[in-house]
Design an enzyme around this catalytic site. Structure first.
Site, PDB file in Angstrom:
ATOM      1  N   ASP A 182      -0.815  -0.555  -1.246  1.00 34.28           N
ATOM      2  CA  ASP A 182       0.533  -1.042  -0.977  1.00 34.28           C
ATOM      3  C   ASP A 182       0.817  -2.228  -1.897  1.00 34.28           C
ATOM      4  O   ASP A 182       0.014  -3.167  -1.950  1.00 34.28           O
ATOM      5  CB  ASP A 182       0.612  -1.470   0.489  1.00 34.28           C
ATOM      6  CG  ASP A 182       2.040  -1.696   0.944  1.00 34.28           C
ATOM      7  OD1 ASP A 182       2.956  -1.070   0.382  1.00 34.28           O
ATOM      8  OD2 ASP A 182       2.239  -2.509   1.867  1.00 34.28           O
ATOM      9  N   HIS A 216      12.137  -9.661  -1.471  1.00 30.40           N
ATOM     10  CA  HIS A 216      11.278  -9.609  -0.281  1.00 30.40           C
ATOM     11  C   HIS A 216      10.189 -10.681  -0.353  1.00 30.40           C
ATOM     12  O   HIS A 216       9.971 -11.423   0.609  1.00 30.40           O
ATOM     13  CB  HIS A 216      10.645  -8.219  -0.163  1.00 30.40           C
ATOM     14  CG  HIS A 216       9.573  -8.131   0.881  1.00 30.40           C
ATOM     15  ND1 HIS A 216       9.834  -8.204   2.230  1.00 30.40           N
ATOM     16  CD2 HIS A 216       8.219  -7.988   0.770  1.00 30.40           C
ATOM     17  CE1 HIS A 216       8.696  -8.098   2.912  1.00 30.40           C
ATOM     18  NE2 HIS A 216       7.698  -7.973   2.053  1.00 30.40           N
ATOM     19  N   GLU A 259       8.644  -1.798   7.433  1.00 29.96           N
ATOM     20  CA  GLU A 259       8.872  -2.126   6.023  1.00 29.96           C
ATOM     21  C   GLU A 259       9.345  -0.850   5.354  1.00 29.96           C
ATOM     22  O   GLU A 259       8.616   0.148   5.310  1.00 29.96           O
ATOM     23  CB  GLU A 259       7.602  -2.677   5.360  1.00 29.96           C
ATOM     24  CG  GLU A 259       7.191  -4.030   5.946  1.00 29.96           C
ATOM     25  CD  GLU A 259       6.192  -4.804   5.067  1.00 29.96           C
ATOM     26  OE1 GLU A 259       5.464  -4.164   4.288  1.00 29.96           O
ATOM     27  OE2 GLU A 259       6.165  -6.049   5.182  1.00 29.96           O
ATOM     28  N   GLU A 304       9.893   1.383   2.365  1.00 29.52           N
ATOM     29  CA  GLU A 304       9.253   1.455   1.057  1.00 29.52           C
ATOM     30  C   GLU A 304       9.403   2.853   0.459  1.00 29.52           C
ATOM     31  O   GLU A 304       9.757   3.808   1.150  1.00 29.52           O
ATOM     32  CB  GLU A 304       7.757   1.141   1.180  1.00 29.52           C
ATOM     33  CG  GLU A 304       7.465  -0.173   1.910  1.00 29.52           C
ATOM     34  CD  GLU A 304       6.040  -0.668   1.713  1.00 29.52           C
ATOM     35  OE1 GLU A 304       5.299  -0.098   0.894  1.00 29.52           O
ATOM     36  OE2 GLU A 304       5.677  -1.645   2.405  1.00 29.52           O
ATOM     37  N   ASP A 346       5.924   1.128   6.315  1.00 33.63           N
ATOM     38  CA  ASP A 346       4.682   0.374   6.475  1.00 33.63           C
ATOM     39  C   ASP A 346       4.829  -0.513   7.712  1.00 33.63           C
ATOM     40  O   ASP A 346       5.069  -1.715   7.615  1.00 33.63           O
ATOM     41  CB  ASP A 346       4.469  -0.449   5.198  1.00 33.63           C
ATOM     42  CG  ASP A 346       3.266  -1.358   5.290  1.00 33.63           C
ATOM     43  OD1 ASP A 346       2.317  -1.020   6.001  1.00 33.63           O
ATOM     44  OD2 ASP A 346       3.289  -2.411   4.626  1.00 33.63           O
ATOM     45  N   ARG A 380       3.740  -8.521  12.912  1.00 35.38           N
ATOM     46  CA  ARG A 380       3.806  -9.816  12.209  1.00 35.38           C
ATOM     47  C   ARG A 380       2.950 -10.888  12.859  1.00 35.38           C
ATOM     48  O   ARG A 380       2.435 -11.781  12.162  1.00 35.38           O
ATOM     49  CB  ARG A 380       5.249 -10.306  12.125  1.00 35.38           C
ATOM     50  CG  ARG A 380       6.198  -9.374  11.423  1.00 35.38           C
ATOM     51  CD  ARG A 380       5.783  -9.099   9.988  1.00 35.38           C
ATOM     52  NE  ARG A 380       6.733  -8.222   9.324  1.00 35.38           N
ATOM     53  CZ  ARG A 380       6.531  -7.695   8.127  1.00 35.38           C
ATOM     54  NH1 ARG A 380       5.399  -7.937   7.457  1.00 35.38           N
ATOM     55  NH2 ARG A 380       7.436  -6.911   7.581  1.00 35.38           N
ATOM     56  N   GLN A 426      -0.596 -10.094  11.860  1.00 42.75           N
ATOM     57  CA  GLN A 426      -0.729 -10.318  10.417  1.00 42.75           C
ATOM     58  C   GLN A 426      -0.796 -11.797  10.047  1.00 42.75           C
ATOM     59  O   GLN A 426      -1.628 -12.207   9.234  1.00 42.75           O
ATOM     60  CB  GLN A 426       0.460  -9.648   9.704  1.00 42.75           C
ATOM     61  CG  GLN A 426       0.429  -9.744   8.186  1.00 42.75           C
ATOM     62  CD  GLN A 426       1.708  -9.187   7.545  1.00 42.75           C
ATOM     63  OE1 GLN A 426       2.568  -8.624   8.220  1.00 42.75           O
ATOM     64  NE2 GLN A 426       1.826  -9.346   6.232  1.00 42.75           N
ATOM     65  N   LYS A 434      -1.420  -4.083   9.807  1.00 46.27           N
ATOM     66  CA  LYS A 434      -0.828  -2.951   9.088  1.00 46.27           C
ATOM     67  C   LYS A 434      -1.552  -1.632   9.366  1.00 46.27           C
ATOM     68  O   LYS A 434      -0.957  -0.566   9.196  1.00 46.27           O
ATOM     69  CB  LYS A 434      -0.952  -3.199   7.565  1.00 46.27           C
ATOM     70  CG  LYS A 434      -0.324  -4.478   7.061  1.00 46.27           C
ATOM     71  CD  LYS A 434       1.130  -4.293   6.757  1.00 46.27           C
ATOM     72  CE  LYS A 434       1.666  -5.464   5.936  1.00 46.27           C
ATOM     73  NZ  LYS A 434       3.066  -5.194   5.529  1.00 46.27           N
ATOM     74  N   THR A 448       1.021   4.060   9.179  1.00 49.75           N
ATOM     75  CA  THR A 448       1.932   4.049   8.038  1.00 49.75           C
ATOM     76  C   THR A 448       2.564   5.431   7.996  1.00 49.75           C
ATOM     77  O   THR A 448       1.845   6.429   7.924  1.00 49.75           O
ATOM     78  CB  THR A 448       1.163   3.802   6.725  1.00 49.75           C
ATOM     79  OG1 THR A 448       0.411   2.591   6.837  1.00 49.75           O
ATOM     80  CG2 THR A 448       2.104   3.715   5.534  1.00 49.75           C
ATOM     81  N   GLU A 450      12.750 -10.254   7.610  1.00 47.36           N
ATOM     82  CA  GLU A 450      13.786 -10.853   6.758  1.00 47.36           C
ATOM     83  C   GLU A 450      15.170 -10.747   7.397  1.00 47.36           C
ATOM     84  O   GLU A 450      15.951 -11.704   7.358  1.00 47.36           O
ATOM     85  CB  GLU A 450      13.834 -10.141   5.402  1.00 47.36           C
ATOM     86  CG  GLU A 450      12.646 -10.368   4.516  1.00 47.36           C
ATOM     87  CD  GLU A 450      12.715  -9.429   3.314  1.00 47.36           C
ATOM     88  OE1 GLU A 450      13.390  -9.755   2.336  1.00 47.36           O
ATOM     89  OE2 GLU A 450      12.091  -8.346   3.378  1.00 47.36           O
TER      90      GLU A 450
END
Lengths: 407, 407
Positions: free
Chosen positions: B121, B128, B194, B196, B228, B232, B235, B248, B252, B355
């Site tokens: 990844d 970002h 996420e 992606e 993904d 948080r 993490q 993570k 996925t 975000e």
């Protein structure tokens, strides 16, 4: 004097019937045919050949080019096959049937014994993490605040796990010299080793399941030595904020032999006292001792430069497995997870050159000259043994690798 | 009125003959038999069935339960198969032979289309990375000093890549509340997405080889959307110093459809201007444009919450591949590498809730209530399209996932 049978091992041979590690081999005569072998003294037992000769129900499971089907078969089968092997190699009644299936080590080539699914590398030595923290982040605390609350780990590249003996090509990459405005590119100048122990998963788990400490032996088949080659200049420039990547991904070497966990029962030991109370899923105070008394030697060009003690690791493999799956991540047959660099409290017990030379400040004095990091042509060999039953020794498969020049 | 043939697609259908993504399906009638399918409108072409009916030399390559053999076959075969498929689906002479092999989407189940080898990844959106840096490390510079010199990436867990539609179980794990003395354990409270784009490697490379920018199309077969999923709270506590791990690794999600690179030729675009001169192996000023004009939509419970533009990515997939192999790391068929969260410069173009809500400070207002992070039962769907030839659109396979409660 009649030639001695390979079945007549000298008393105390470290590859005797108490060890019996598994590998995959081919012969000089038939290089295309990979088969499961079991090491016995200086010979390899063609496991499927012996199984057929003796009418074992496991012949098909053993007639494979990789250990993965055996790994997937689960602990009851691992136990049964190990008991059979020990019987075949020790019972006088089987001598005539077994002897033709023992091949001298000198006549075989050894291959990567299993297909690696996911590869995870931990960071479980307090001594190593403290030394690295002091070297890489001199401005801060040596250990990050999380270190004693969870076994820190990260995923590595499964596709570049190679078997002992594979040359290690010096990687190219970016480095940022001190005081420079922009990175340079070229062959790594700080090529290092990390002496580690790897654990091989056999029994898978389902997505969403957790593997508690008590289930460690159900899932883990055995161990290998592991050299997590590391390019320190590439690593120190790239690793913030998402961790090591190209500084590690060019090669990771493992033993050709996977030592069954069962061979290490006499090596179980209590891990070091913990400085903080652990969350329940990591609290191993009430389970069987999770440490392993494995004594590693690191040799560079034949000279022993360190003797890292695996018994000094703060986090055990069972804790690593419990942590790795506590979020519901599934295990697959062939998953490999490694301990992280094994370093003990003494300077001569440090498992990587970064620590042994304190980032190059204190070179090692070898007969052929000083060494800070590895030079082209250098060969690194990791060996190890652990206490076996009745005062015997269990020798792990060595991990050797020679540095080839960058191309 | 006669029933319309599935071969008579409406003009401009985004799954027309200019798209032709590959997947793996089984039918309701025969759930155990997985086969390669090609999406055409709202139907799936049983690729091997059609190939046999039309006497194609590629029938065996297409009669597989995974795309991996096709991926391994290399670009000349990819080109030839794509030309055949287009011919079968458009030439009037083939209608009678092809029609029986088109199955309505409603009658199939879609599976993970390829076996993932290694999963990497990246972190390639400047917007970002800047936002995350501001949120996670408010005391320092938003971007680490290396960010504009190399595409930062890390290895993720290949074994937990799941196909669109798979429920995502809320992970358990450790978090360190602000001001607490010790970590807590429990279901993640900050479960995020996420958005992606993932790239699927077909042609492998040898250990020690580098894949230059120019060789991108030789090695990469196609693209998927990718979510993904990220916890948080887990993490942010675990990631120093070795990067994301359990935050993570629980899941996925990828599209059921892999869109061939060839379908995205009209979407090629120049990446943003670079702020620093790049080292030679990353300097793409003289190669074909490496950006892709893919427009993503992120929907939570059916409401679009963001529209991230893939064209805004600082680092291209070709640069990521060149970087990933510059140290000699080999590629395997089935390697998957993802872009990292796609975020554009505008607030409504941000590809994750971290975000979009600025770490929970500014909740999203949805009809069913406020959202900072995901709640149990929430469904997230990523969709995307790119410009196709002659004003057409190429729709990528969606990635959907619903949050199941922690167990």
């Amino acid at each position: 004097m009649p030639q001695q049978s390979p079945l007549d091992l000298p008393e105390g041979d470290p590859f005797g019937p108490h060890n019996l590690p598994y590998g995959v081999f081919s012969t000089v005569e038939d290089p295309g045919r990979r088969r499961i072998g079991v090491r016995f003294g200086d010979h390899v037992l063609d496991a499927a050949g012996a199984a057929r000769a003796l009418g074992s129900a496991h012949a098909e499971l053993l007639d494979q080019p990789l250990l993965n089907p055996l790994l997937a078969a689960g602990r009851p089968v691992w136990t049964a096959v190990r008991a059979e092997l020990r019987d075949w190699l020790t019972a006088p009644a089987h001598r005539a049937a077994v002897e033709p299936h023992l091949i001298p080590l000198s006549g075989v080539e050894l291959h990567l014994p299993f297909e690696v699914a996911d590869y995870v590398d931990f960071y479980a030595s307090e001594h190593h993490a403290t030394n690295v923290g002091r070297i890489f982040r001199p401005e801060g605390e040596a250990l990050t605040p999380n270190w004693k609350h969870l076994p820190i780990g990260y995923h590595g590249r499964a596709g570049t796990v190679v078997v002992s003996g594979t040359p290690v090509i010096r990687p190219l990459g970016q480095r940022m010299p001190a005081g420079a405005q922009a990175p340079e590119f070229g062959p790594s100048r700080r090529l290092d080793i990390e002496a580690e122990v790897g654990f091989v998963v056999g029994t898978p788990s389902a997505l969403g399941d957790r593997v508690p400490l008590e289930a460690f032996r159900e899932h883990v088949f055995g161990v290998t030595l592991l050299n997590d080659w590391s390019a320190r200049d590439i690593q120190s420039w790239e690793y913030r904020p998402l961790g090591p990547f190209l500084g590690k991904s060019f090669a990771t070497s493992v033993s050709a032999w996977v030592t069954p966990l069962d061979a290490l029962d006499a090596a179980r030991t209590e891990p070091p006292a913990r400085d903080f109370a652990l969350l329940d899923y990591l609290d191993d105070s009430a389970v069987e001792p999770g440490g392993l008394d494995i004594r590693i030697e690191v040799a560079v060009n034949g000279h022993v430069v360190a003797r890292p003690p695996f018994s000094a690791m703060y986090w055990t493999a069972a804790q690593q497995l419990a942590h790795m799956t506590v979020n519901g991540a599934s295990l697959r047959t062939g998953d490999l997870f490694a301990s992280g660099t094994v370093s003990g409290p003494e300077p001569e017990q440090r498992g990587c050159l970064l620590e042994l030379t304190w980032s190059g400040r204190d070179p090692l004095e070898l007969p052929e000259g000083k060494r800070t990091f590895l030079e082209d042509g250098d060969e690194v060999v990791l060996t190890a043994w652990a206490p076996g039953p009745d005062g015997s020794r269990v020798t792990l498969g060595e991990v050797a690798g020679r540095i080839a020049p960058a191309v």
